[in-house]
Design a protein around this motif. Structure first.
Motif, PDB file in Angstrom:
ATOM      1  N   VAL A  94      55.429 -52.433  40.673  1.00  0.00           N
ATOM      2  CA  VAL A  94      56.408 -52.047  41.688  1.00  0.00           C
ATOM      3  C   VAL A  94      57.791 -51.878  41.063  1.00  0.00           C
ATOM      4  O   VAL A  94      58.555 -50.996  41.461  1.00  0.00           O
ATOM      5  CB  VAL A  94      56.446 -53.088  42.836  1.00  0.00           C
ATOM      6  N   THR A  95      58.104 -52.688  40.069  1.00  0.00           N
ATOM      7  CA  THR A  95      59.426 -52.646  39.429  1.00  0.00           C
ATOM      8  C   THR A  95      59.585 -51.427  38.540  1.00  0.00           C
ATOM      9  O   THR A  95      60.633 -50.782  38.539  1.00  0.00           O
ATOM     10  CB  THR A  95      59.661 -53.943  38.624  1.00  0.00           C
ATOM     11  N   ILE A 123      54.987 -58.067  48.091  1.00  0.00           N
ATOM     12  CA  ILE A 123      55.616 -56.761  47.872  1.00  0.00           C
ATOM     13  C   ILE A 123      57.063 -56.789  48.361  1.00  0.00           C
ATOM     14  O   ILE A 123      57.969 -56.297  47.677  1.00  0.00           O
ATOM     15  CB  ILE A 123      54.803 -55.640  48.555  1.00  0.00           C
ATOM     16  N   GLY A 124      57.291 -57.392  49.513  1.00  0.00           N
ATOM     17  CA  GLY A 124      58.658 -57.524  50.020  1.00  0.00           C
ATOM     18  C   GLY A 124      59.561 -58.287  49.069  1.00  0.00           C
ATOM     19  O   GLY A 124      60.729 -57.937  48.871  1.00  0.00           O
ATOM     20  N   VAL A 127      60.427 -56.027  46.126  1.00  0.00           N
ATOM     21  CA  VAL A 127      61.435 -55.058  46.575  1.00  0.00           C
ATOM     22  C   VAL A 127      62.802 -55.733  46.684  1.00  0.00           C
ATOM     23  O   VAL A 127      63.823 -55.190  46.239  1.00  0.00           O
ATOM     24  CB  VAL A 127      61.007 -54.426  47.915  1.00  0.00           C
ATOM     25  N   ASN A 130      64.313 -56.501  43.212  1.00  0.00           N
ATOM     26  CA  ASN A 130      64.734 -55.253  42.575  1.00  0.00           C
ATOM     27  C   ASN A 130      66.057 -54.765  43.166  1.00  0.00           C
ATOM     28  O   ASN A 130      66.922 -54.276  42.445  1.00  0.00           O
ATOM     29  CB  ASN A 130      63.640 -54.189  42.679  1.00  0.00           C
ATOM     30  N   ASN A 131      66.213 -54.916  44.478  1.00  0.00           N
ATOM     31  CA  ASN A 131      67.491 -54.570  45.103  1.00  0.00           C
ATOM     32  C   ASN A 131      68.610 -55.438  44.550  1.00  0.00           C
ATOM     33  O   ASN A 131      69.671 -54.938  44.173  1.00  0.00           O
ATOM     34  CB  ASN A 131      67.418 -54.712  46.620  1.00  0.00           C
TER      35      ASN A 131
END
Length: 148
Positions: A94-95, A123-124, A127, A130-131
């Motif tokens: 995901v990253t 997953i949240g 995310v 990463n934000n």
């Protein structure tokens, strides 16, 4: 070099913090959550987040050996169990979206270890970190400013 702002809008900070907290709570495994956010922060070169989350990981009892070998988790033998490995693989996928998507085999591996709710929270969490990494790296916020 252009001066960078240290300012972060409080509404943005609250929103990001809310996402992080909800994802961690829903995952229900504080030690694993810290491994995930540390690995994403390593990939994103976010010194601030690494400094903060390494301290939090220690508070949650994450073994030093795992923290020491996290950057090479795939080569670390039995230091990480299969559930942790599945979470870390998904975190990396995901990253680093080099192929533009998360490969099916990585997602399926995670889905074997996490029910639908926990997987959604995992997953949240990826995310969310990463934000945070992007917010901190863009402003070049140095480590050391976090106090629990």
């Amino acid at each position: 070099m252009t001066a960078r702002t240290a300012h972060l809008d409080q509404a943005v900070a609250r929103a990001l913090s809310g996402l992080s907290a909800a994802a961690k709570k829903g995952l229900g495994d504080p030690a694993l959550a810290e491994l995930v956010v540390i690995r994403a922060s390593q990939l994103n070169h976010c010194a601030f987040c690494l400094d903060m989350h390494l301290g939090i990981a220690r508070q949650h009892g994450v073994p030093e050996r795992q923290l020491d070998l996290l950057a090479a988790w795939e080569e670390a033998g039995d230091v990480f169990d299969e559930r942790e490995r599945a979470a870390l693989a998904l975190t990396e996928a995901v990253t680093v979206l080099t192929d533009g998507f998360v490969p099916d085999e990585v997602y399926d591996r995670a889905a074997r270890h996490f029910d639908a709710t926990a997987l959604a929270h995992l997953i949240g969490l990826v995310v969310a970190i990463n934000n945070w990494n992007r917010v901190m790296v863009a402003r070049r916020i140095p480590p050391g400013g976090y106090t629990p």
